[in-house]
Design an enzyme around this catalytic site. Structure first.
Site, PDB file in Angstrom:
ATOM      1  N   TYR A 172       0.858  -1.189   0.000  1.00 53.94           N
ATOM      2  CA  TYR A 172       0.000   0.000   0.000  1.00 53.94           C
ATOM      3  C   TYR A 172       0.891   1.234   0.000  1.00 53.94           C
ATOM      4  CZ  TYR A 172      -3.463   3.427   1.551  1.00 53.94           C
ATOM      5  OH  TYR A 172      -4.274   4.532   1.652  1.00 53.94           O
ATOM      6  N   ASP A 277       9.548   3.731  -0.549  1.00 53.00           N
ATOM      7  CA  ASP A 277       8.467   4.304   0.237  1.00 53.00           C
ATOM      8  C   ASP A 277       8.762   4.010   1.706  1.00 53.00           C
ATOM      9  OD1 ASP A 277       6.192   4.965   1.579  1.00 53.00           O
ATOM     10  OD2 ASP A 277       4.827   3.745   0.375  1.00 53.00           O
ATOM     11  N   LYS A 305       3.861   9.979   8.044  1.00 56.63           N
ATOM     12  CA  LYS A 305       3.545   9.406   9.350  1.00 56.63           C
ATOM     13  C   LYS A 305       4.414   9.979  10.470  1.00 56.63           C
ATOM     14  CE  LYS A 305       1.369   5.132   7.720  1.00 56.63           C
ATOM     15  NZ  LYS A 305      -0.013   5.502   8.020  1.00 56.63           N
TER      16      LYS A 305
END
Length: 467
Positions: A172, A277, A305
């Site tokens: 994801y 990522d 995050k």
């Protein structure tokens, strides 16, 4: 004799399945009895907020748990229940809740103005520190992981002049169309390693966009190269490979020895931009994220995050040569809230005062205890599975075989046990992210007592399963 063994194993599995269902029903009833305040809040919320939650990933039947506050490693819900927080905002809060250094930095900053859409000195300090930690000299800011991966892919396409991208099947990378492809697919829809299927993740994604995103398996560099060569033969050499250095959307799946090095060599040889990522791993598994931890440097890195210490944040790092396309304004990398002063103040305090070498040593200590403790419990009670993790991240795989990619995850992972484990945790004061795909995230404010609470919950689960 072999038929007898198979028959005995089937009986054992059937009994475990029945016991799991029985305990799940019991623990769900217990949780509902403890969270009537959340029930009432959900009934109110659904009248104005779709499904009663801000994001579909927060949905839980019959209602989610609504929180009121957090401090250190703990959070409290609207019913007053206390939890040791191993969810940590889907991995965003490695600093812990209301860390004094971050509270101070944001409080001082908000009194001076919360937003200008103009640069501040903190944005320079943060980019200097990110360049030092990750070894990439040029940075830009965004407001989420989705924005970070979206802009990174656009930059890669601008640099290479190509449209096709490669991603890892099952990973994801945010909720924009480019990467909402081949994520939560049923086992029968995955396809063979050399020709995995491009599948839209939900409605509303144009088929033309889906077709531009080509999935390959994790931990299989030869399969990646064969797919790249096939695309090149079609005149579709990819602009980039976007991937997590360690998969963080199937629990935790670590790269096998030599895999990342092989990917780095393959992409460099074919002139393909390699994007790590690090939205989940960046700043969480080492000061320089997975890039430091595994010793392989990509062409670009995306962060989010944990970067903002609880505030919406994101960043893109790259070489001078790649970022020249942004500097020259050929690729538009923009956003009103990019580099927001509150976010930059929180990020500065986090990088310089919170996420120190001592903090990472503390996280490693706690995670080592968790991994060893979980494995000991599984072994002692004869529960199939194993534990894996790095620094603040980890999970228990309830499985009868090693998980090395999405295909093996779907083939071997027990879907019912993680849900039961979530209920056991919630009813014993441990908050985990929902879903069998999620891992725990420790914070620098977690303690050995928090680890003991988690292990005690797992021990209760294993004991009840085998009673």
């Amino acid at each position: 004799m072999s038929n007898l063994i198979v028959s005995e194993a089937s009986v054992i599995q059937a009994a475990l399945h029945a016991r799991t269902a029985e305990l799940t029903e019991r623990e769900e009833v217990r949780l509902q009895a403890r969270t009537h305040g959340s029930e009432q809040m959900h009934a109110r919320a659904v009248r104005s907020m779709t499904s009663g939650v801000p994001s579909s990933y927060q949905i839980r039947d019959p209602w989610p748990i609504y929180l009121t506050r957090g401090r250190g490693s703990l959070v409290w819900d609207v019913d007053g229940n206390e939890y040791a927080d191993f969810h940590n905002g889907f991995g965003s809060m490695v600093q812990g809740h209301a860390h004094p250094a971050i509270v101070r930095a944001v409080t001082e900053r908000v009194a001076l103005g919360s937003h200008f859409a103009m640069p501040t000195e903190d944005s320079i300090v943060v980019s200097e520190e990110l360049a030092r930690r990750f070894g990439l000299p040029r940075w830009r800011y965004v407001n989420s992981g989705s924005e970070a991966t979206m802009d990174a892919i656009r930059i890669a396409r601008g640099v290479t002049g190509r449209d096709t991208i490669i991603k890892i099947f099952g990973s994801y990378h945010g909720h924009h169309d480019y990467v909402m492809v081949s994520i939560g697919a049923p086992y029968d829809d995955i396809g063979p390693a050399d020709n995995m299927n491009s599948l839209g993740y939900g409605a509303g994604i144009p088929q033309a966009v889906i077709d531009l995103t080509v999935p390959v398996p994790f931990n299989d560099a030869p399969a990646m190269e064969r797919r790249i060569e096939a695309l090149a033969a079609e005149g579709r050499l990819p602009a980039c490979v976007i991937m997590e250095a360690a998969m963080m959307n199937l629990g935790v799946v670590l790269p096998e020895p030599g895999y990342l090095e092989a990917v780095r060599e393959i992409t460099a040889r074919h002139g393909i931009i390699l994007i790590f990522d690090e939205v989940k791993t960046g700043l969480c598994v080492a000061a320089g994220g997975a890039t430091e931890r595994f010793g392989v440097r990509p062409d670009m890195i995306t962060l989010a995050k944990a970067l903002g210490g609880g505030l919406p944040s994101g960043a893109i790092g790259a070489s001078v040569e790649i970022m020249e396309i942004v500097a020259s304004d050929r690729v538009k990398q923009v956003g009103t809230f990019n580099g927001n002063p509150l976010t930059m103040a929180a990020a500065r305090a986090s990088l310089l005062e919170v996420l120190t070498p001592e903090a990472y040593a503390h996280l490693d200590h706690l995670n080592d205890r968790l991994i060893a403790g979980c494995d000991e419990i599984l072994t002692r009670h004869g529960i199939l599975g194993y534990t894996v993790g790095i620094s603040s991240k980890g999970c228990v795989h309830f499985t009868d075989a090693p998980i090395r990619d999405y295909t093996s995850f779907m083939a071997h992972q027990n879907a019912a046990l993680p849900e039961l484990a979530w209920l056991y945790n919630a009813n014993r004061g441990v908050l985990m992210a929902p879903g069998r795909e999620e891992e725990w995230t420790l914070s620098v404010q977690h303690t050995d007592a928090d680890v003991d609470r988690y292990l005690d919950s797992l021990d209760h689960l294993a004991r009840d399963l085998t009673a």
